[in-house]
Design a protein around this motif. Sequence first.
Motif, PDB file in Angstrom:
ATOM      1  N   SER A 186     -64.066  -0.776 -36.118  1.00 28.86           N
ATOM      2  CA  SER A 186     -64.128   0.530 -35.459  1.00 28.86           C
ATOM      3  C   SER A 186     -63.479   1.596 -36.333  1.00 28.86           C
ATOM      4  O   SER A 186     -62.502   1.342 -37.028  1.00 28.86           O
ATOM      5  N   GLN A 187     -64.050   2.793 -36.279  1.00 28.44           N
ATOM      6  CA  GLN A 187     -63.500   3.920 -37.021  1.00 28.44           C
ATOM      7  C   GLN A 187     -62.631   4.813 -36.138  1.00 28.44           C
ATOM      8  O   GLN A 187     -62.063   5.798 -36.600  1.00 28.44           O
ATOM      9  N   ASP A 188     -62.546   4.470 -34.856  1.00 26.82           N
ATOM     10  CA  ASP A 188     -61.793   5.277 -33.896  1.00 26.82           C
ATOM     11  C   ASP A 188     -60.333   4.828 -33.831  1.00 26.82           C
ATOM     12  O   ASP A 188     -60.019   3.660 -34.096  1.00 26.82           O
ATOM     13  N   VAL A 265     -54.579   0.525 -38.383  1.00 29.70           N
ATOM     14  CA  VAL A 265     -55.371   1.368 -37.498  1.00 29.70           C
ATOM     15  C   VAL A 265     -54.463   2.394 -36.820  1.00 29.70           C
ATOM     16  O   VAL A 265     -53.444   2.011 -36.228  1.00 29.70           O
ATOM     17  N   PRO A 266     -54.803   3.680 -36.884  1.00 32.13           N
ATOM     18  CA  PRO A 266     -53.978   4.672 -36.187  1.00 32.13           C
ATOM     19  C   PRO A 266     -54.075   4.482 -34.673  1.00 32.13           C
ATOM     20  O   PRO A 266     -55.100   4.029 -34.163  1.00 32.13           O
ATOM     21  N   LEU A 267     -53.007   4.808 -33.977  1.00 31.66           N
ATOM     22  CA  LEU A 267     -52.998   4.704 -32.522  1.00 31.66           C
ATOM     23  C   LEU A 267     -53.464   6.019 -31.900  1.00 31.66           C
ATOM     24  O   LEU A 267     -53.121   7.104 -32.383  1.00 31.66           O
ATOM     25  N   GLU A 268     -54.212   5.930 -30.830  1.00 31.89           N
ATOM     26  CA  GLU A 268     -54.679   7.121 -30.129  1.00 31.89           C
ATOM     27  C   GLU A 268     -53.502   7.902 -29.545  1.00 31.89           C
ATOM     28  O   GLU A 268     -53.499   9.136 -29.512  1.00 31.89           O
ATOM     29  N   THR A 269     -52.494   7.173 -29.086  1.00 26.98           N
ATOM     30  CA  THR A 269     -51.278   7.783 -28.545  1.00 26.98           C
ATOM     31  C   THR A 269     -50.230   7.864 -29.647  1.00 26.98           C
ATOM     32  O   THR A 269     -49.904   6.854 -30.266  1.00 26.98           O
ATOM     33  N   ARG A 270     -49.728   9.053 -29.887  1.00 31.63           N
ATOM     34  CA  ARG A 270     -48.735   9.220 -30.942  1.00 31.63           C
ATOM     35  C   ARG A 270     -47.379   8.710 -30.469  1.00 31.63           C
ATOM     36  O   ARG A 270     -46.844   9.161 -29.452  1.00 31.63           O
ATOM     37  N   ILE A 271     -46.823   7.748 -31.196  1.00 34.44           N
ATOM     38  CA  ILE A 271     -45.475   7.232 -30.932  1.00 34.44           C
ATOM     39  C   ILE A 271     -44.652   7.531 -32.178  1.00 34.44           C
ATOM     40  O   ILE A 271     -44.808   6.860 -33.201  1.00 34.44           O
ATOM     41  N   PRO A 272     -43.790   8.533 -32.133  1.00 32.41           N
ATOM     42  CA  PRO A 272     -43.060   8.974 -33.341  1.00 32.41           C
ATOM     43  C   PRO A 272     -42.134   7.896 -33.897  1.00 32.41           C
ATOM     44  O   PRO A 272     -41.607   7.054 -33.173  1.00 32.41           O
ATOM     45  N   TYR A 273     -41.944   7.966 -35.210  1.00 31.15           N
ATOM     46  CA  TYR A 273     -41.028   7.066 -35.913  1.00 31.15           C
ATOM     47  C   TYR A 273     -40.292   7.896 -36.955  1.00 31.15           C
ATOM     48  O   TYR A 273     -40.921   8.531 -37.815  1.00 31.15           O
TER      49      TYR A 273
END
Length: 325
Positions: A186-188, A265-273
């Motif tokens: 998946s590209q999403d 894979v990037p997450l749809e929900t941003r979880i800062p680090y």
Amino acid sequence: MMSIENNKKFDLKALEAFLAAMSCGSMTKAAVYLGVGQPAVTRMIKELEVAVGFQLFHRNGPRISPTDRGLRFHEEVQRVVAGLRQIGQRAEAIRTEKVASIDIAATPTMAAGLSGPALKLLADDLPHQVNVQTMNAEYVIRALRSRTADFGIAANPIDHAGMVRHVVCESRLVGVVAESSILASSQDPLSLSIFSERRLITVGNAFRIRHAIDQAFQKLDISPPSEFATNTSLNAVMAARSGLGVAIVDPVTAYGVPVEGVKIVPLETRIPYVWELLSDADRALSRHLSAFVDAFRRGCVATVPDCVVKSPGGDAVLADIHQSS
């Protein structure tokens, strides 16, 4: 000889014998390693036990195993002996007029993912001697306060009391899946909703990555049916590669320690680090240490694709931190 708060004296050879016995698992092997007789090692450790006032090892014939107090004492001895060795290295640097060493205390994630790229960028400013010790974040701060490290590198939350923040970087947690997984095609961005039916793989520290993940899950009312918890992000990545589930890990490990057979894979929900480069507030930075601050900033930007370098605030030694590499 060196003294501590209770005014008792501890012989360096006895401390080294203790470290050797801990590492080798027996007095005999420790003696071989140190190049001395086994009775000498046994005697030194017994004398050390008398000095500290508690038993360091359980003994069962030739076999030994550390006591709980022995394990805790081992951490202290490692730190002290490492500091004494650093003194020797610094003295040698003064004698030969070479650039002194750089001593870095870092969490395993930061040491593996960022110390190499940052040090490489020092080029001709790289000292002859470089020491990188891994430890948890609490001990990173302790190493800075005890002056056994020039710099500390760790992710938030960090105890900033008496510390100078030289570089502050922010990115986001990422997903890691096996290349053979259908999710890899998946590209999403990866929706956290998939964890309603898939095993979550991540780091189990409740106060760091796991806390941020749990908060994101709670907002979306997601409860994974099963999980694989470990103590390092690299372990989580390797578990994902094996197809045990989907990992959520820090970007420093994901991009800084490349692993074949997985896809980030990037997450749809941003979880800062967020992670930081710190030093003790009372430590003046020499030219080569200041050069490392700039190299670390550039190394972070080069290693983590969406890394944003933030201003560390007015207490930073370097007032101007540029966004570009």
